[in-house]
Design an enzyme around this catalytic site. Structure first.
Site, PDB file in Angstrom:
ATOM      1  N   HIS A 373     -15.580 -29.879  19.110  1.00 17.76           N
ATOM      2  CA  HIS A 373     -14.489 -29.055  19.620  1.00 17.76           C
ATOM      3  C   HIS A 373     -14.997 -28.133  20.722  1.00 17.76           C
ATOM      4  CE1 HIS A 373     -16.463 -26.384  16.742  1.00 17.76           C
ATOM      5  NE2 HIS A 373     -15.867 -25.350  17.329  1.00 17.76           N
ATOM      6  N   ASP A 375     -14.032 -24.210  21.929  1.00 19.85           N
ATOM      7  CA  ASP A 375     -13.400 -23.092  21.242  1.00 19.85           C
ATOM      8  C   ASP A 375     -12.020 -22.751  21.801  1.00 19.85           C
ATOM      9  OD1 ASP A 375     -15.458 -22.660  19.426  1.00 19.85           O
ATOM     10  OD2 ASP A 375     -16.535 -21.294  20.761  1.00 19.85           O
ATOM     11  N   HIS A 530     -18.958 -28.579  21.124  1.00 18.27           N
ATOM     12  CA  HIS A 530     -20.046 -28.428  20.162  1.00 18.27           C
ATOM     13  C   HIS A 530     -19.615 -28.866  18.762  1.00 18.27           C
ATOM     14  CE1 HIS A 530     -17.868 -24.576  20.294  1.00 18.27           C
ATOM     15  NE2 HIS A 530     -18.205 -24.402  19.024  1.00 18.27           N
ATOM     16  N   ARG A 545     -19.640 -15.006  15.509  1.00 21.13           N
ATOM     17  CA  ARG A 545     -19.339 -15.420  16.877  1.00 21.13           C
ATOM     18  C   ARG A 545     -18.432 -14.404  17.557  1.00 21.13           C
ATOM     19  NH1 ARG A 545     -15.130 -20.070  17.754  1.00 21.13           N
ATOM     20  NH2 ARG A 545     -13.798 -18.215  17.927  1.00 21.13           N
TER      21      ARG A 545
END
Length: 560
Positions: A373, A375, A530, A545
């Protein structure tokens, strides 16, 4: 067409029989040339052409960011050197968000070798020149888009370089702001007497600003028209200078058809060639992307070092830092120094009330990311980038892999690239987060782009995204959030996406990181996807994150 002048003291820019080609072999694309022109000192040259005509390529050659495949470019009689001899204003302001308006201009003066006492005097003068004398103390993210671009112009003027290069600096602004800045730029040009080369799509903008207009053909860009503008440069009000039918150059429609921009296979390196980048110890992890930054403490890094990190991030796409001591406060502080932070996530709240910016990926609370995906692409403005910190790690496993979407695009066969360039896809967050929003957040998510998220409406993005800072193309679809391709059948959409996903995640497009406590990773969300391995059984894994605010993705055919 004007023939080149003899290269002498009155010539600021000399371009002689220049040809520029991107790619090699069967993938080679001639973007520009052959083209020859001279720009006299003190003149204002405007280059006009359709997308893909080579306007920005020519500007980059003049700036020294790239060398021509054939021919010669000289500025002030010498080969151009990046960052020396020319002030440059890009399509995006590219300001340092952790510094004030005055600090951005002062930093440019510092790297121009201006002494501290002289900088203190000149910063207000430069800001006065662009009409920003009263906002020197503000952070750049507190300014409007037009004001940010004025700061960029002031910064370009800071070095007293005799040459000013401007690459469509007003293209993203509204009409009224664009006209005001055109007037400001014309006034500054008259006051300083600097030679200017300005790139634009707009004939009207060209006539208003330029003493001379050069129109390029579609790819490969060659000079179709070279005209002097029959307007006085001084003594008239802006309204009198706006072009009328009698003063606007007559540009034949055949000169400016739409053309897809050239493949930007090698349009990198400008960032890493800056003096700032030399301060980093960078160990590449692959031939094309990924790097370990060694010996840098992110908690105490100087502004210049973080500016170099920000530049390296665009070029290498994924950066790793080991041995860091950041806690939650330190991670948020770091993010604010690199850009404007978003909320933790459009749907999922922050790790605690004191840190609404931190998104906790906790395996004990279903915090997994075991699907490829990019983000938050299910929002209209996905994040620019992400900063991930290891908090709790399993004894083994839990590695994260990143795929280079630009390299993946470049390595597609030409017919597939051409197909992808034309496509739009839908991104939908309901499959992953719709239930969470409705049940765990009571239908009220985070504030994202100034609005509370109460539902996840599917959004459309180009299948190929043009990077706003480098101009490179990359695949912008991912299995996590892309639902289908617009305008094709369900079966066609499935096969197109399967082909692109399989190509994106080929081993040669991927780097993999094995985490240790103290590791921090940063990645450019505009050019990567990622995947986090879920191979550690019942062991506990917690990652924190934060994300930097991004812009709306644009494709090869999107209006600029």
């Amino acid at each position: 067409m004007s023939s080149p002048l003899e290269l002498g003291t009155e010539t600021a820019v000399h371009v002689e029989e220049v040809v520029h080609v991107y790619g090699t072999g069967a993938d080679a694309v001639t973007a520009l040339g052959p083209i020859s022109l001279d720009v006299p000192r003190g003149s204002f040259l405007v280059i006009v052409g359709a997308s893909g005509s080579g306007k920005s390529t020519l500007l980059r050659l003049i700036a020294g960011f790239e060398r021509p495949t054939a021919g010669v470019v000289r500025t002030a009689g010498a080969l151009p050197v990046p960052g020396a001899g020319a002030g440059i204003v890009f399509q995006q302001p590219r300001l340092f968000p952790w510094k004030s308006v005055g600090g951005n201009v002062g930093l440019a003066l510092r790297y121009a070798g201006v002494p501290r006492e002289e900088r203190a005097r000149r910063v207000p003068e430069l800001l006065e020149r662009v009409g920003l004398h009263d906002v020197a103390h503000r952070r750049t993210w507190q300014l409007s888009g037009g004001q940010q671009q004025r700061v960029a112009i002031a910064r370009a003027l800071a070095g007293d370089n005799p040459l000013l290069l401007l690459d469509e600096p007003f293209a993203a602004l509204d009409a009224l702001t664009r006209e005001r800045l055109q007037e400001d730029l014309r006034r500054v040009s008259e006051q300083t007497g600097r030679t200017s080369v300005f790139v634009t799509h707009s004939v009207e903008e060209a006539v208003f600003l330029g003493s001379r207009v050069v129109v390029l053909t579609s790819r490969p860009g060659q000079i179709a028209l070279d005209l002097d503008v029959p307007l006085p440069r001084t003594g008239l009000e802006p309204d009198e200078l706006r072009p009328s039918p009698s003063t606007r150059p007559c540009v034949p429609p055949s000169v400016m058809p739409y053309a897809t921009p050239p493949d930007d296979h090698h349009r990198t390196g400008a960032h890493m060639s800056t003096p700032l980048a030399a301060k980093l110890t960078l160990r590449p992890l692959g031939p094309h992307f990924g790097a370990q930054i060694e010996g840098l403490d992110l908690a105490t890094a100087a502004d210049e070092e973080l500016a170099a990190v920000r530049a390296a991030l665009v070029q290498r796409k994924v950066l790793f830092f080991s041995g860091q001591t950041l806690d939650e406060d330190g991670q948020v502080t770091l993010g604010r120094r690199l850009g404007e932070l978003t909320a933790s996530h459009p749907v999922v709240g922050g790790v605690d009330e004191a840190h609404p910016e931190i998104y906790a990926l906790d395996s004990a609370d279903n915090g997994f990311a075991d699907v490829w995906h990019t983000d938050v692409t299910f929002m209209p403005r996905p994040p620019l980038g992400s900063i991930l910190r290891a908090v709790i790690l399993p004894p083994t496993g839990g590695d994260t892999s990143w795929a280079d979407s630009q390299l993946a695009y470049d390595s597609l066969a030409a017919p597939v690239r051409e197909l992808a360039d034309q496509l739009t896809a839908v991104h939908d967050g309901n499959r992953e987060f719709g239930y969470y929003l409705a049940q765990r957040r009571g239908g009220k998510g985070s504030v994202w782009d100034g609005e509370v998220v109460t539902r996840l409406d599917p959004v459309e993005h180009p299948v190929v995204r043009v990077h706003p800072e480098t101009g490179r193309k990359g695949l912008f679809v991912n299995p996590g959030f892309t639902s289908h391709v617009v305008g094709v059948s369900e079966a066609e959409s499935r096969h197109i996406l399967d082909l692109l996903y399989a190509h994106l995640t080929k081993p040669e497009h991927i780097i993999r990181h094995r985490w240790s406590l103290g590791d921090v990773a940063m990645w450019d969300n505009r050019s990567t996807s990622h995947y986090a391995n879920r191979d550690y059984g019942t062991a506990h894994r917690v990652m924190h994150r934060i994300t930097l605010r991004g812009d709306r993705p644009l494709g090869p055919s999107s209006p600029r």
